[in-house]
Design a protein around this motif. Structure first.
Motif, PDB file in Angstrom:
ATOM      1  N   SER A 128      34.583  41.919  34.857  1.00 41.82           N
ATOM      2  CA  SER A 128      34.072  43.090  34.140  1.00 41.82           C
ATOM      3  C   SER A 128      33.264  42.651  32.899  1.00 41.82           C
ATOM      4  O   SER A 128      32.274  41.924  33.038  1.00 41.82           O
ATOM      5  CB  SER A 128      35.231  44.033  33.795  1.00 41.82           C
ATOM      6  OG  SER A 128      34.764  45.319  33.473  1.00 41.82           O
ATOM      7  N   ASN A 135      33.101  42.801  44.275  1.00 40.43           N
ATOM      8  CA  ASN A 135      33.555  44.075  43.713  1.00 40.43           C
ATOM      9  C   ASN A 135      34.271  44.881  44.776  1.00 40.43           C
ATOM     10  O   ASN A 135      34.235  44.552  45.967  1.00 40.43           O
ATOM     11  CB  ASN A 135      32.382  44.875  43.142  1.00 40.43           C
ATOM     12  CG  ASN A 135      31.389  45.299  44.202  1.00 40.43           C
ATOM     13  OD1 ASN A 135      30.642  44.461  44.717  1.00 40.43           O
ATOM     14  ND2 ASN A 135      31.349  46.580  44.541  1.00 40.43           N
ATOM     15  N   ALA A 147      33.279  42.297  39.573  1.00 38.85           N
ATOM     16  CA  ALA A 147      32.980  43.646  39.078  1.00 38.85           C
ATOM     17  C   ALA A 147      32.104  43.627  37.822  1.00 38.85           C
ATOM     18  O   ALA A 147      32.452  44.201  36.791  1.00 38.85           O
ATOM     19  CB  ALA A 147      34.278  44.416  38.808  1.00 38.85           C
ATOM     20  N   HIS A 189      38.582  49.027  40.587  1.00 42.61           N
ATOM     21  CA  HIS A 189      38.076  48.084  39.590  1.00 42.61           C
ATOM     22  C   HIS A 189      39.046  46.932  39.340  1.00 42.61           C
ATOM     23  O   HIS A 189      38.620  45.793  39.123  1.00 42.61           O
ATOM     24  CB  HIS A 189      37.796  48.835  38.276  1.00 42.61           C
ATOM     25  CG  HIS A 189      37.047  48.041  37.254  1.00 42.61           C
ATOM     26  ND1 HIS A 189      35.750  47.605  37.452  1.00 42.61           N
ATOM     27  CD2 HIS A 189      37.404  47.593  36.014  1.00 42.61           C
ATOM     28  CE1 HIS A 189      35.341  46.932  36.388  1.00 42.61           C
ATOM     29  NE2 HIS A 189      36.329  46.912  35.502  1.00 42.61           N
ATOM     30  N   ASP A 238      35.514  51.176  43.376  1.00 46.44           N
ATOM     31  CA  ASP A 238      35.460  50.989  41.915  1.00 46.44           C
ATOM     32  C   ASP A 238      34.893  52.230  41.240  1.00 46.44           C
ATOM     33  O   ASP A 238      33.762  52.627  41.511  1.00 46.44           O
ATOM     34  CB  ASP A 238      34.586  49.762  41.599  1.00 46.44           C
ATOM     35  CG  ASP A 238      34.707  49.290  40.154  1.00 46.44           C
ATOM     36  OD1 ASP A 238      34.974  50.126  39.267  1.00 46.44           O
ATOM     37  OD2 ASP A 238      34.530  48.079  39.910  1.00 46.44           O
TER      38      ASP A 238
END
Length: 216
Positions: free
Chosen positions: A108, A153, A131, A190, A157
């Motif tokens: 992330s 990913n 992600a 996620h 998500d």
């Protein structure tokens, strides 16, 4: 796994360092998600990436960005966090001057920082971007992207729309001289709960293949 404290740009940074007995083992740095939304080096995705790299023979360091846990300083919009990551890589390389390779993995917000670190440090030969928040941050600095890597990913998500990650991946795939691999874990959100084992399995297979190609 030893806890380590090492110097960062704004004071001490707290990390977990997991060396190999082999002194020329490749090194990897793992970067955690957003500090202002509960992101720490003990995030499950970061923790699992750390151990996956160690099991593949890497000496691994994960750490807390400034202002997280026992790391000193305050959140700095990503600018300072990039400097933290550079300091962490300096520290890792100083401990392992004979390392055969260098990778960066981020989840992330950490994926965004990791891709910026990639642009600064030509010795990084591969990346794992889990992600990447392509809907929140500008990734246009990857022009050109200096090394091949894996973007991964979940199809479910809700934090980073999968379409935005596809768009980022497709842009990078057009660049010559590198190969971008994009994997999607069906049904994963996620935080890859469920989907963690499958995600780590893809990372493991990808990195092992790349390391085999490098050693030929």
């Amino acid at each position: 796994m030893p806890e380590v404290i090492f110097p960062g740009p704004e004071g001490r940074l707290e990390g977990r360092y997991h060396p190999q007995k082999n002194k020329d083992a490749p090194v990897a740095i793992i970067l955690h998600p957003h500090p202002q939304f509960g992101g720490t080096m003990n995030n499950k995705v970061v923790y699992n990436l750390h151990y996956a790299f160690h099991e593949m023979g890497f000496t691994v360091l994960r750490f807390n960005f400034r202002g997280v846990g026992r790391s000193q300083g305050e959140y700095d919009q990503g600018v300072g966090e990039l400097s933290d990551a550079a300091s962490a890589l300096d520290y890792l390389q100083a401990l392992n001057p004979n390392a055969k390779g260098c990778w960066v993995a981020g989840f992330s917000f950490g994926a965004w920082i990791g891709m910026q670190l990639l642009m600064r440090r030509p010795e990084i030969q591969g990346f794992i971007s889990v992600a990447p928040p392509a809907n929140m941050y500008d990734f246009s600095f990857l022009a050109p992207c200096p090394s091949s890597g894996l973007i991964i990913n979940g199809s479910g998500d809700r934090v980073v729309p999968p379409a935005d990650i596809v768009s980022l991946s497709d842009k990078l795939k057009q660049q010559k001289g590198i190969t971008i691999t994009h994997e999607v874990i069906e049904g994963a959100g996620h935080f890859f709960d469920p989907g963690m084992e499958e995600m780590i399995g893809h990372v493991d297979a990808y990195v092992r293949r790349r390391m085999t190609e490098t050693s030929r």
